[in-house]
Design a protein around this motif. Sequence first.
Motif, PDB file in Angstrom:
ATOM      1  N   SER A  71      62.739  31.221   2.728  1.00  0.00           N
ATOM      2  CA  SER A  71      63.510  31.183   3.778  1.00  0.00           C
ATOM      3  C   SER A  71      64.364  30.416   3.626  1.00  0.00           C
ATOM      4  CB  SER A  71      62.946  31.042   5.380  1.00  0.00           C
ATOM      5  OG  SER A  71      63.474  30.592   6.420  1.00  0.00           O
ATOM      6  N   GLY A  72      65.968  30.931   4.111  1.00  0.00           N
ATOM      7  CA  GLY A  72      67.429  29.992   4.375  1.00  0.00           C
ATOM      8  C   GLY A  72      67.406  28.453   5.019  1.00  0.00           C
ATOM      9  N   ARG A  73      67.458  27.785   5.129  1.00  0.00           N
ATOM     10  CA  ARG A  73      66.928  26.284   5.393  1.00  0.00           C
ATOM     11  C   ARG A  73      68.148  26.753   7.319  1.00  0.00           C
ATOM     12  NH1 ARG A  73      68.397  20.858   5.033  1.00  0.00           N
ATOM     13  NH2 ARG A  73      67.216  20.291   6.847  1.00  0.00           N
ATOM     14  N   ILE A  88      61.903  27.384   1.049  1.00  0.00           N
ATOM     15  CA  ILE A  88      63.315  26.810   1.658  1.00  0.00           C
ATOM     16  C   ILE A  88      64.311  27.065   0.881  1.00  0.00           C
ATOM     17  CG2 ILE A  88      64.554  25.559   3.773  1.00  0.00           C
ATOM     18  CD1 ILE A  88      61.595  27.152   4.720  1.00  0.00           C
ATOM     19  N   VAL A  89      65.292  27.848   1.037  1.00  0.00           N
ATOM     20  CA  VAL A  89      66.150  27.179   0.259  1.00  0.00           C
ATOM     21  C   VAL A  89      67.550  26.600   0.985  1.00  0.00           C
ATOM     22  CG1 VAL A  89      68.605  28.871  -1.068  1.00  0.00           C
ATOM     23  CG2 VAL A  89      66.071  29.396  -1.185  1.00  0.00           C
ATOM     24  N   VAL A 108      67.232  18.141   1.371  1.00  0.00           N
ATOM     25  CA  VAL A 108      65.702  18.326   1.160  1.00  0.00           C
ATOM     26  C   VAL A 108      65.594  17.650   2.559  1.00  0.00           C
ATOM     27  CG1 VAL A 108      63.416  17.483   0.931  1.00  0.00           C
ATOM     28  CG2 VAL A 108      64.744  18.674  -0.633  1.00  0.00           C
ATOM     29  N   PRO A 109      64.952  17.973   3.980  1.00  0.00           N
ATOM     30  CA  PRO A 109      64.597  17.402   4.780  1.00  0.00           C
ATOM     31  C   PRO A 109      63.882  16.675   4.871  1.00  0.00           C
ATOM     32  CG  PRO A 109      63.871  19.550   5.421  1.00  0.00           C
ATOM     33  CD  PRO A 109      64.808  19.554   3.958  1.00  0.00           C
ATOM     34  N   GLN A 110      64.027  14.886   4.286  1.00  0.00           N
ATOM     35  CA  GLN A 110      62.057  14.671   3.747  1.00  0.00           C
ATOM     36  C   GLN A 110      61.352  14.448   5.624  1.00  0.00           C
ATOM     37  OE1 GLN A 110      61.939  13.415   0.892  1.00  0.00           O
ATOM     38  NE2 GLN A 110      64.068  14.170   0.378  1.00  0.00           N
ATOM     39  N   GLU A 111      61.976  14.582   6.591  1.00  0.00           N
ATOM     40  CA  GLU A 111      60.787  14.265   7.294  1.00  0.00           C
ATOM     41  C   GLU A 111      59.721  15.502   7.319  1.00  0.00           C
ATOM     42  OE1 GLU A 111      64.218  16.359   9.226  1.00  0.00           O
ATOM     43  OE2 GLU A 111      63.316  14.996   7.680  1.00  0.00           O
ATOM     44  N   TRP A 112      60.015  16.566   6.275  1.00  0.00           N
ATOM     45  CA  TRP A 112      59.303  17.413   6.503  1.00  0.00           C
ATOM     46  C   TRP A 112      58.091  17.678   5.021  1.00  0.00           C
ATOM     47  CZ3 TRP A 112      57.715  20.724  10.407  1.00  0.00           C
ATOM     48  CH2 TRP A 112      58.967  21.214  11.269  1.00  0.00           C
ATOM     49  N   VAL A 166      63.578  24.258  -1.708  1.00  0.00           N
ATOM     50  CA  VAL A 166      63.819  24.457  -3.558  1.00  0.00           C
ATOM     51  C   VAL A 166      65.440  24.263  -3.498  1.00  0.00           C
ATOM     52  CG1 VAL A 166      64.495  26.247  -4.758  1.00  0.00           C
ATOM     53  CG2 VAL A 166      62.368  26.242  -3.382  1.00  0.00           C
ATOM     54  N   THR A 167      66.454  23.694  -4.292  1.00  0.00           N
ATOM     55  CA  THR A 167      67.921  23.164  -4.082  1.00  0.00           C
ATOM     56  C   THR A 167      67.945  24.081  -5.471  1.00  0.00           C
ATOM     57  OG1 THR A 167      66.973  21.369  -5.335  1.00  0.00           O
ATOM     58  CG2 THR A 167      67.431  21.150  -3.233  1.00  0.00           C
ATOM     59  N   ASN A 168      68.045  24.437  -5.859  1.00  0.00           N
ATOM     60  CA  ASN A 168      68.146  25.345  -7.154  1.00  0.00           C
ATOM     61  C   ASN A 168      68.486  26.804  -7.493  1.00  0.00           C
ATOM     62  OD1 ASN A 168      65.677  25.677  -7.772  1.00  0.00           O
ATOM     63  ND2 ASN A 168      65.602  25.615  -9.515  1.00  0.00           N
ATOM     64  N   GLY A 169      68.289  27.190  -5.437  1.00  0.00           N
ATOM     65  CA  GLY A 169      68.474  29.002  -5.494  1.00  0.00           C
ATOM     66  C   GLY A 169      67.678  29.114  -4.990  1.00  0.00           C
ATOM     67  N   VAL A 170      68.280  30.180  -4.589  1.00  0.00           N
ATOM     68  CA  VAL A 170      67.517  31.724  -4.175  1.00  0.00           C
ATOM     69  C   VAL A 170      66.715  32.489  -5.829  1.00  0.00           C
ATOM     70  CG1 VAL A 170      67.200  33.783  -3.241  1.00  0.00           C
ATOM     71  CG2 VAL A 170      68.685  32.588  -2.196  1.00  0.00           C
ATOM     72  N   ALA A 171      66.599  33.013  -6.961  1.00  0.00           N
ATOM     73  CA  ALA A 171      66.063  32.938  -7.538  1.00  0.00           C
ATOM     74  C   ALA A 171      64.873  31.786  -7.339  1.00  0.00           C
ATOM     75  CB  ALA A 171      66.935  33.484  -8.856  1.00  0.00           C
ATOM     76  N   SER A 172      65.089  30.631  -8.048  1.00  0.00           N
ATOM     77  CA  SER A 172      64.126  29.740  -8.279  1.00  0.00           C
ATOM     78  C   SER A 172      62.944  30.215  -7.127  1.00  0.00           C
ATOM     79  CB  SER A 172      64.701  28.741  -8.516  1.00  0.00           C
ATOM     80  OG  SER A 172      63.644  28.006  -9.000  1.00  0.00           O
TER      81      SER A 172
END
Length: 196
Positions: A68-70, A91-92, A96-100, A110-116
């Motif tokens: 899913s997207g953010r 979640i792409v 990163v929301p640390q509370e989650w 995931v901060t390095n893209g959709v493919a990852s």
Amino acid sequence: MGKVIAGFSTSLDGFIADPQGEVGPLFDWYSGGDVEVTFPNDHWVAKVSAASATVIRELNQRTGAIVSGRRQFDMARGWGGRHTLDVPVFIVTHHVPQEWVYAGSPFTFVTNGVASAIAQAQAVAGSKDVGVDGANVAQQAIKAGLVDEIFIDLVPILLGAGIHFFDNLGPTPIELEQTRVVEGAGVTHLHFRIVK
């Protein structure tokens, strides 16, 4: 390994939400019948036609993870801590929301893209399918050739404005093969395979 599937309830003019991101009447079909379908997280019960119930149950059983997207994650308020399908969600996001982030969380950011994100989801899903949720993420995945099938729950309404399902796919045509059409109450379920 299962398939990667992108799908949404979609208006006849191609919108999956209004300009504010609300689905409004696009989800009315979830209460348009007399067959109850309880979703895996037990927080949501739909009342749909028998035909739609079959489609929903099959999708629930074959899905092993979600990407899913953010924005979708935030709009859904983290689905109350458990996705409707009660599977791991990737979640792409850029931040990163640390509370989650906590032990046992069903969410991986995931901060390095959709493919990852899709690769990580496939590893977790095993032989089950990976669902792609969120317009921007789905568009990126389709454009990158990462999606195998597209499911559209076509709702007979014209929204006139909002978030399009198929924006930003580029100038190259994407050929589809229709694999299934199911007529429900207030919705037509359309399934396509992307020809690669």
